[in-house]
Design a protein around this motif. Sequence first.
Motif, PDB file in Angstrom:
ATOM      1  N   GLU A  57       0.833  -1.209   0.000  1.00 42.34           N
ATOM      2  CA  GLU A  57       0.000   0.000   0.000  1.00 42.34           C
ATOM      3  C   GLU A  57       0.866   1.256   0.000  1.00 42.34           C
ATOM      4  OE1 GLU A  57      -3.240   2.487  -0.072  1.00 42.34           O
ATOM      5  OE2 GLU A  57      -3.175   0.322  -0.430  1.00 42.34           O
ATOM      6  N   HIS A  60       2.352   1.669  -3.417  1.00 41.44           N
ATOM      7  CA  HIS A  60       1.335   2.159  -4.347  1.00 41.44           C
ATOM      8  C   HIS A  60       1.098   3.659  -4.166  1.00 41.44           C
ATOM      9  CE1 HIS A  60      -2.175   1.936  -6.927  1.00 41.44           C
ATOM     10  NE2 HIS A  60      -2.887   2.518  -5.987  1.00 41.44           N
ATOM     11  N   ARG A  61       1.025   4.094  -2.928  1.00 38.08           N
ATOM     12  CA  ARG A  61       0.787   5.519  -2.658  1.00 38.08           C
ATOM     13  C   ARG A  61       1.977   6.386  -3.076  1.00 38.08           C
ATOM     14  NH1 ARG A  61      -3.176   6.470   2.280  1.00 38.08           N
ATOM     15  NH2 ARG A  61      -4.540   4.696   1.908  1.00 38.08           N
ATOM     16  N   LYS A  63       4.196   5.668  -5.345  1.00 31.73           N
ATOM     17  CA  LYS A  63       4.224   5.644  -6.812  1.00 31.73           C
ATOM     18  C   LYS A  63       3.191   6.617  -7.381  1.00 31.73           C
ATOM     19  CE  LYS A  63       3.825   2.259 -10.550  1.00 31.73           C
ATOM     20  NZ  LYS A  63       3.579   0.854 -10.853  1.00 31.73           N
ATOM     21  N   ASN A  64       1.975   6.581  -6.850  1.00 37.24           N
ATOM     22  CA  ASN A  64       0.930   7.502  -7.319  1.00 37.24           C
ATOM     23  C   ASN A  64       1.274   8.955  -7.033  1.00 37.24           C
ATOM     24  OD1 ASN A  64      -0.639   5.482  -8.360  1.00 37.24           O
ATOM     25  ND2 ASN A  64      -2.077   5.431  -6.657  1.00 37.24           N
ATOM     26  N   ASN A  65       1.817   9.228  -5.864  1.00 37.11           N
ATOM     27  CA  ASN A  65       2.171  10.609  -5.517  1.00 37.11           C
ATOM     28  C   ASN A  65       3.279  11.143  -6.421  1.00 37.11           C
ATOM     29  OD1 ASN A  65       0.268  10.751  -3.497  1.00 37.11           O
ATOM     30  ND2 ASN A  65       1.695  10.246  -1.862  1.00 37.11           N
ATOM     31  N   GLN A  67       3.919  10.134  -9.436  1.00 41.05           N
ATOM     32  CA  GLN A  67       3.320  10.319 -10.756  1.00 41.05           C
ATOM     33  C   GLN A  67       2.483  11.597 -10.796  1.00 41.05           C
ATOM     34  OE1 GLN A  67       3.794   8.591 -13.626  1.00 41.05           O
ATOM     35  NE2 GLN A  67       2.611  10.238 -14.532  1.00 41.05           N
ATOM     36  N   THR A  68       1.771  11.884  -9.725  1.00 41.15           N
ATOM     37  CA  THR A  68       0.966  13.104  -9.652  1.00 41.15           C
ATOM     38  C   THR A  68       1.849  14.341  -9.701  1.00 41.15           C
ATOM     39  OG1 THR A  68      -0.720  11.958  -8.364  1.00 41.15           O
ATOM     40  CG2 THR A  68      -0.726  14.362  -8.257  1.00 41.15           C
ATOM     41  N   SER A  71       3.175  14.757 -13.205  1.00 47.22           N
ATOM     42  CA  SER A  71       2.126  15.250 -14.101  1.00 47.22           C
ATOM     43  C   SER A  71       1.836  16.723 -13.867  1.00 47.22           C
ATOM     44  CB  SER A  71       0.843  14.439 -13.916  1.00 47.22           C
ATOM     45  OG  SER A  71       1.065  13.102 -14.270  1.00 47.22           O
ATOM     46  N   ALA A 100      11.181   8.184  -8.739  1.00 40.98           N
ATOM     47  CA  ALA A 100      10.180   7.129  -8.948  1.00 40.98           C
ATOM     48  C   ALA A 100      10.844   5.854  -9.468  1.00 40.98           C
ATOM     49  CB  ALA A 100       9.107   7.607  -9.927  1.00 40.98           C
ATOM     50  N   GLU A 104      10.849   2.307  -7.609  1.00 42.46           N
ATOM     51  CA  GLU A 104      10.343   1.111  -8.291  1.00 42.46           C
ATOM     52  C   GLU A 104      11.382  -0.006  -8.287  1.00 42.46           C
ATOM     53  OE1 GLU A 104       7.444  -1.115 -10.116  1.00 42.46           O
ATOM     54  OE2 GLU A 104       7.234   0.906  -9.333  1.00 42.46           O
TER      55      GLU A 104
END
Length: 146
Positions: A57, A60-61, A63-65, A67-68, A71, A100, A104
Amino acid sequence: MFPWNPRNIFSLLSVSFSLYLLGSIFGKDLLKSHNALYKSKKALTRQMHEKEMLLKEVHHRVKNNLQTVSSLLSLRSRSVQENKMKNLLKSTQNRVISMAMVHEMLYMRKDISQIEYRSYVQELSEYLIRSIKGLDSKVHLKIDIP
Protein backbone atom coordinates in the motif's frame (compact mmCIF):
# COMPACT_ATOMS: atom_id res chain seq x y z
CA MET A 1 13.83 -65.88 31.51
CA PHE A 2 11.77 -63.68 33.79
CA PRO A 3 10.99 -65.13 37.23
CA TRP A 4 7.35 -64.57 38.13
CA ASN A 5 7.51 -63.67 41.75
CA PRO A 6 5.45 -60.83 43.22
CA ARG A 7 8.45 -58.70 44.04
CA ASN A 8 9.72 -58.64 40.44
CA ILE A 9 6.21 -58.00 39.14
CA PHE A 10 5.81 -55.13 41.61
CA SER A 11 9.18 -53.68 40.51
CA LEU A 12 8.20 -54.00 36.88
CA LEU A 13 4.84 -52.36 37.52
CA SER A 14 6.39 -49.52 39.54
CA VAL A 15 8.99 -48.82 36.88
CA SER A 16 6.29 -48.91 34.19
CA PHE A 17 4.01 -46.62 36.19
CA SER A 18 6.89 -44.21 36.85
CA LEU A 19 7.68 -44.14 33.15
CA TYR A 20 4.01 -43.56 32.41
CA LEU A 21 3.84 -40.64 34.85
CA LEU A 22 7.07 -39.12 33.58
CA GLY A 23 5.94 -39.60 30.00
CA SER A 24 2.61 -37.93 30.64
CA ILE A 25 4.28 -35.00 32.44
CA PHE A 26 6.89 -34.54 29.73
CA GLY A 27 4.29 -35.20 27.07
CA LYS A 28 2.07 -32.46 28.46
CA ASP A 29 5.03 -30.08 28.60
CA LEU A 30 5.99 -30.98 25.05
CA LEU A 31 2.42 -30.53 23.90
CA LYS A 32 2.19 -27.13 25.63
CA SER A 33 5.49 -26.07 24.08
CA HIS A 34 4.36 -27.25 20.66
CA ASN A 35 1.06 -25.37 20.97
CA ALA A 36 2.86 -22.22 22.10
CA LEU A 37 5.29 -22.45 19.18
CA TYR A 38 2.43 -23.07 16.75
CA LYS A 39 0.49 -20.06 18.04
CA SER A 40 3.54 -17.79 17.91
CA LYS A 41 4.38 -19.00 14.39
CA LYS A 42 0.81 -18.34 13.31
CA ALA A 43 0.89 -14.86 14.88
CA LEU A 44 4.24 -14.05 13.22
CA THR A 45 2.94 -15.26 9.86
CA ARG A 46 -0.14 -13.06 10.24
CA GLN A 47 1.98 -10.06 11.23
CA MET A 48 4.34 -10.64 8.32
CA HIS A 49 1.38 -10.80 5.91
CA GLU A 50 -0.03 -7.57 7.36
CA LYS A 51 3.34 -5.84 6.97
CA GLU A 52 3.65 -7.05 3.38
CA MET A 53 0.20 -5.66 2.62
CA LEU A 54 1.09 -2.34 4.27
CA LEU A 55 4.34 -2.19 2.32
CA LYS A 56 2.44 -2.77 -0.93
CA GLU A 57 0.00 0.00 0.00
CA VAL A 58 2.83 2.41 0.84
CA HIS A 59 4.56 1.55 -2.44
CA HIS A 60 1.33 2.16 -4.35
CA ARG A 61 0.79 5.52 -2.66
CA VAL A 62 4.38 6.68 -3.17
CA LYS A 63 4.22 5.64 -6.81
CA ASN A 64 0.93 7.50 -7.32
CA ASN A 65 2.17 10.61 -5.52
CA LEU A 66 5.36 10.76 -7.58
CA GLN A 67 3.32 10.32 -10.76
CA THR A 68 0.97 13.10 -9.65
CA VAL A 69 3.86 15.47 -8.94
CA SER A 70 5.43 14.64 -12.31
CA SER A 71 2.13 15.25 -14.10
CA LEU A 72 1.58 18.55 -12.31
CA LEU A 73 5.06 19.70 -13.28
CA SER A 74 4.40 18.69 -16.87
CA LEU A 75 1.10 20.57 -16.96
CA ARG A 76 2.68 23.63 -15.44
CA SER A 77 5.58 23.61 -17.89
CA ARG A 78 3.11 23.64 -20.82
CA SER A 79 1.58 26.90 -19.68
CA VAL A 80 4.92 28.64 -19.07
CA GLN A 81 6.30 30.71 -21.95
CA GLU A 82 9.72 31.55 -20.55
CA ASN A 83 12.33 28.97 -21.62
CA LYS A 84 14.40 29.26 -18.46
CA MET A 85 11.39 28.47 -16.28
CA LYS A 86 10.26 25.70 -18.66
CA ASN A 87 13.71 24.08 -18.46
CA LEU A 88 13.68 24.36 -14.68
CA LEU A 89 10.29 22.66 -14.49
CA LYS A 90 11.40 19.92 -16.90
CA SER A 91 14.57 19.37 -14.87
CA THR A 92 12.52 19.09 -11.69
CA GLN A 93 10.17 16.66 -13.40
CA ASN A 94 13.14 14.55 -14.45
CA ARG A 95 14.33 14.44 -10.84
CA VAL A 96 10.91 13.30 -9.67
CA ILE A 97 10.85 10.59 -12.34
CA SER A 98 14.37 9.54 -11.28
CA MET A 99 13.15 9.16 -7.70
CA ALA A 100 10.18 7.13 -8.95
CA MET A 101 12.53 4.85 -10.87
CA VAL A 102 14.73 4.31 -7.80
CA HIS A 103 11.65 3.60 -5.72
CA GLU A 104 10.34 1.11 -8.29
CA MET A 105 13.68 -0.68 -8.56
CA LEU A 106 13.94 -0.95 -4.76
CA TYR A 107 10.40 -2.26 -4.52
CA MET A 108 10.96 -4.92 -7.19
CA ARG A 109 13.97 -6.36 -5.35
CA LYS A 110 13.49 -9.18 -2.90
CA ASP A 111 16.79 -8.26 -1.25
CA ILE A 112 17.39 -4.51 -1.31
CA SER A 113 20.96 -4.97 -0.09
CA GLN A 114 21.87 -6.07 -3.62
CA ILE A 115 20.67 -3.58 -6.22
CA GLU A 116 21.82 -3.90 -9.78
CA TYR A 117 23.33 -0.46 -10.05
CA ARG A 118 24.34 -0.93 -13.68
CA SER A 119 20.77 -1.61 -14.88
CA TYR A 120 19.47 1.34 -12.85
CA VAL A 121 22.05 3.74 -14.34
CA GLN A 122 21.38 2.37 -17.83
CA GLU A 123 17.60 2.79 -17.55
CA LEU A 124 17.81 6.20 -15.92
CA SER A 125 20.34 7.50 -18.45
CA GLU A 126 18.28 6.31 -21.39
CA TYR A 127 15.19 7.94 -19.95
CA LEU A 128 16.97 11.25 -19.37
CA ILE A 129 18.43 11.27 -22.90
CA ARG A 130 14.98 10.56 -24.38
CA SER A 131 13.31 13.21 -22.26
CA ILE A 132 15.89 15.89 -23.03
CA LYS A 133 16.89 15.08 -26.61
CA GLY A 134 13.76 13.25 -27.81
CA LEU A 135 13.42 9.93 -29.62
CA ASP A 136 15.67 10.96 -32.52
CA SER A 137 18.66 11.59 -30.30
CA LYS A 138 22.09 10.96 -31.71
CA VAL A 139 23.53 10.45 -28.23
CA HIS A 140 25.09 7.02 -27.80
CA LEU A 141 25.32 5.82 -24.27
CA LYS A 142 28.30 3.80 -23.08
CA ILE A 143 28.19 2.66 -19.49
CA ASP A 144 31.16 0.93 -17.90
CA ILE A 145 29.98 -0.21 -14.48
CA PRO A 146 30.99 -3.58 -13.05
